[in-house]
Enzyme design. Structure first.
Site, PDB file in Angstrom:
ATOM      1  N   ASP A 113      -0.344 -12.697   7.923  1.00  0.00           N
ATOM      2  CA  ASP A 113       1.029 -12.828   7.450  1.00  0.00           C
ATOM      3  C   ASP A 113       1.442 -14.283   7.293  1.00  0.00           C
ATOM      4  OD1 ASP A 113       0.881 -10.149   7.825  1.00  0.00           O
ATOM      5  OD2 ASP A 113       2.528  -9.980   9.237  1.00  0.00           O
ATOM      6  N   ASP A 201       5.755 -14.862   2.911  1.00  0.00           N
ATOM      7  CA  ASP A 201       4.722 -14.615   3.916  1.00  0.00           C
ATOM      8  C   ASP A 201       3.385 -14.786   3.204  1.00  0.00           C
ATOM      9  OD1 ASP A 201       6.702 -13.889   5.735  1.00  0.00           O
ATOM     10  OD2 ASP A 201       5.896 -11.883   6.117  1.00  0.00           O
ATOM     11  N   HIS A 250       4.111  -7.429   1.779  1.00  0.00           N
ATOM     12  CA  HIS A 250       2.689  -7.709   1.901  1.00  0.00           C
ATOM     13  C   HIS A 250       1.888  -6.881   0.895  1.00  0.00           C
ATOM     14  CE1 HIS A 250       3.713  -9.015   6.267  1.00  0.00           C
ATOM     15  NE2 HIS A 250       4.194  -9.829   5.344  1.00  0.00           N
TER      16      HIS A 250
HETATM   17  O1  DAV Z   1       2.276  -0.164   3.384  1.00  0.00           O
HETATM   18  O2  DAV Z   1       3.554  -0.633   5.034  1.00  0.00           O
HETATM   19  C1  DAV Z   1       1.799  -2.905   5.251  1.00  0.00           C
HETATM   20  C2  DAV Z   1       1.373  -4.336   5.221  1.00  0.00           C
HETATM   21  C3  DAV Z   1       1.542  -4.923   6.561  1.00  0.00           C
HETATM   22  N1  DAV Z   1       1.098  -6.302   6.593  1.00  0.00           N
HETATM   23  C4  DAV Z   1       2.782  -0.976   4.147  1.00  0.00           C
HETATM   24  C5  DAV Z   1       2.424  -2.432   4.017  1.00  0.00           C
END
Ligand code: DAV
Length: 378
Positions: A113, A201, A250
């Site tokens: 992250d 991030d 993300h």
């Molecule tokens: O699908 O909740 C998660 C990514 C976490 N770094 C999701 C994305």
């Protein structure tokens, strides 16, 4: 070769070249994040995390996550990959800057992250949660060591944001009371953050050699993407969106490159047609990721079931996939990969899957151009 003899080299240009050195996070002291504005926009509406915001996770759940994280490290080490670990803080401490105060911090389970490795550079991202403002401290010993040991390593930090109330849109919570509201806002690219300062991030960035694809969503604003563009003048930076994701943060459970010419996309978060063109023009194939093996994430997890596709690629023929994700394993097997199953579901609640839980230090290979044919204005 013994790992202590391996020379420190910082170098990684993409998500698939042969992996030699990586950071794997730790679950120690992880908190359930406080419901500050940006966290509120991400924690699922029906999650127990809302009631427990700002509290400690049980020691038993921390221990189970750490067992899986340690096991993952052993799996990587057995393949000759050097593994480093961050230094957890006491995340239960309240923190403040001259502008704000929060009741606690969060975690150092997902280094992905915050740390963005591009070539010989490791860049500390701005982050956009107040509870993550100090994440970088957990990695400073490691970055300092790489800086000392690799004369070519570039150590950078993006400007720390102020994260005052002006950084977050007033009334956003009221406008996003239901999942339908959220989908409508995301489709209109109306996210929690304003454009008063650059925010991103590192996990919003998908690295494909000369091209960086950055998700414009809940943690990265357009000014953050522009900052990345100016910071990496030798790269081409593309802003991408995924309507269909009510909680877009993300890129690594949404669009995942597997090897040159092949990427997988979350079928519920399709890359819009006009943004796909650069892939097609350069003979890339985008396949729908296999469905997750679970209907629900584990308890107190703020990520979705699509951590199934949050895989760690060891080299263009070898991939780590969560052990219970049988459909994802089967798909990657059919696509010609050797699949290494890694039990990791106990670690999911602490910040994500196998890709989230890691940050590249060294992959062999150099900066290649996988998208020589560009699309005007993208
Ligand atoms: O699908 O909740 C998660 C990514 C976490 N770094 C999701 C994305």
């Amino acid at each position: 070769m013994g790992e202590e003899k391996q020379k420190t080299i910082v170098n990684s240009w993409n998500e698939w070249d042969p992996l030699k050195h990586i950071i794997v996070g730790k679950a120690d002291n992880c908190m359930i994040p406080p419901l500050e504005p940006a966290v509120d926009a991400k924690v699922p509406l029906d999650s127990e995390m809302r009631r427990l915001a700002g509290t400690r996770r049980s020691q038993e759940s921390v221990d189970r996550a750490n067992t899986q994280l340690d096991n993952f490290c052993d799996t990587l080490r057995k393949r000759g990959i050097r593994v480093d670990r961050p230094a957890p803080l006491d995340f239960s401490q309240p923190v403040q800057t001259p502008d704000w105060k929060v009741e606690c911090m969060f975690t150092c389970m997902p280094p992905r992250d915050i740390l963005l490795t591009v070539g010989n550079e490791i860049l500390e991202a701005t982050m956009s949660y107040r509870c993550r403002w100090f994440d970088y401290l957990c990695y400073r010993d490691l970055l300092n060591k790489y800086f000392e040991e690799d004369p070519n390593m570039k150590w950078e930090a993006a400007p720390k944001p102020r994260l005052t109330d002006a950084t977050y849109k007033p009334g956003y919570k009221e406008r996003s009371r239901t999942e339908e509201d959220k989908l409508r806002l995301v489709a209109a690219k109306d996210f929690i953050t304003t454009e008063v300062e650059p925010l991103f991030d590192a996990a919003e960035v998908m690295r494909c050699g000369k091209d960086l694809f950055v998700q414009h969503g809940m943690t990265a604003n357009l000014k953050g993407i522009e900052w990345i563009r100016r910071h990496f003048p030798n790269h081409r930076v593309h802003a991408v969106n995924f309507p269909g994701d009510p909680y877009p943060i993300h890129i690594d459970a949404t669009l995942v490159p597997l090897r040159p010419g092949l990427a997988m996309n979350n079928p519920y978060r399709a890359l819009p047609e006009e943004q796909r063109q650069i892939f097609y023009k350069n003979d890339w194939e985008i396949v729908d990721a296999a469905k997750p093996a679970h209907d629900e994430p584990p308890p107190l997890c703020y990520s979705s079931v699509w951590l199934s596709m949050n895989v760690l690629i060891i080299d263009p023929r070898t991939v780590c996939v969560e052990a219970s994700e049988v459909y994802q394993q089967e798909q990657l097997d059919k696509l010609g990969f050797e699949v290494i199953p890694v039990p990791f579901r106990d670690a999911y609640p602490f910040g994500g899957g196998l890709h989230c839980a890691t940050a590249d230090v060294y992959r062999e290979g150099k900066c290649e151009d996988y998208f020589p044919k560009q699309i005007e204005g993208f």
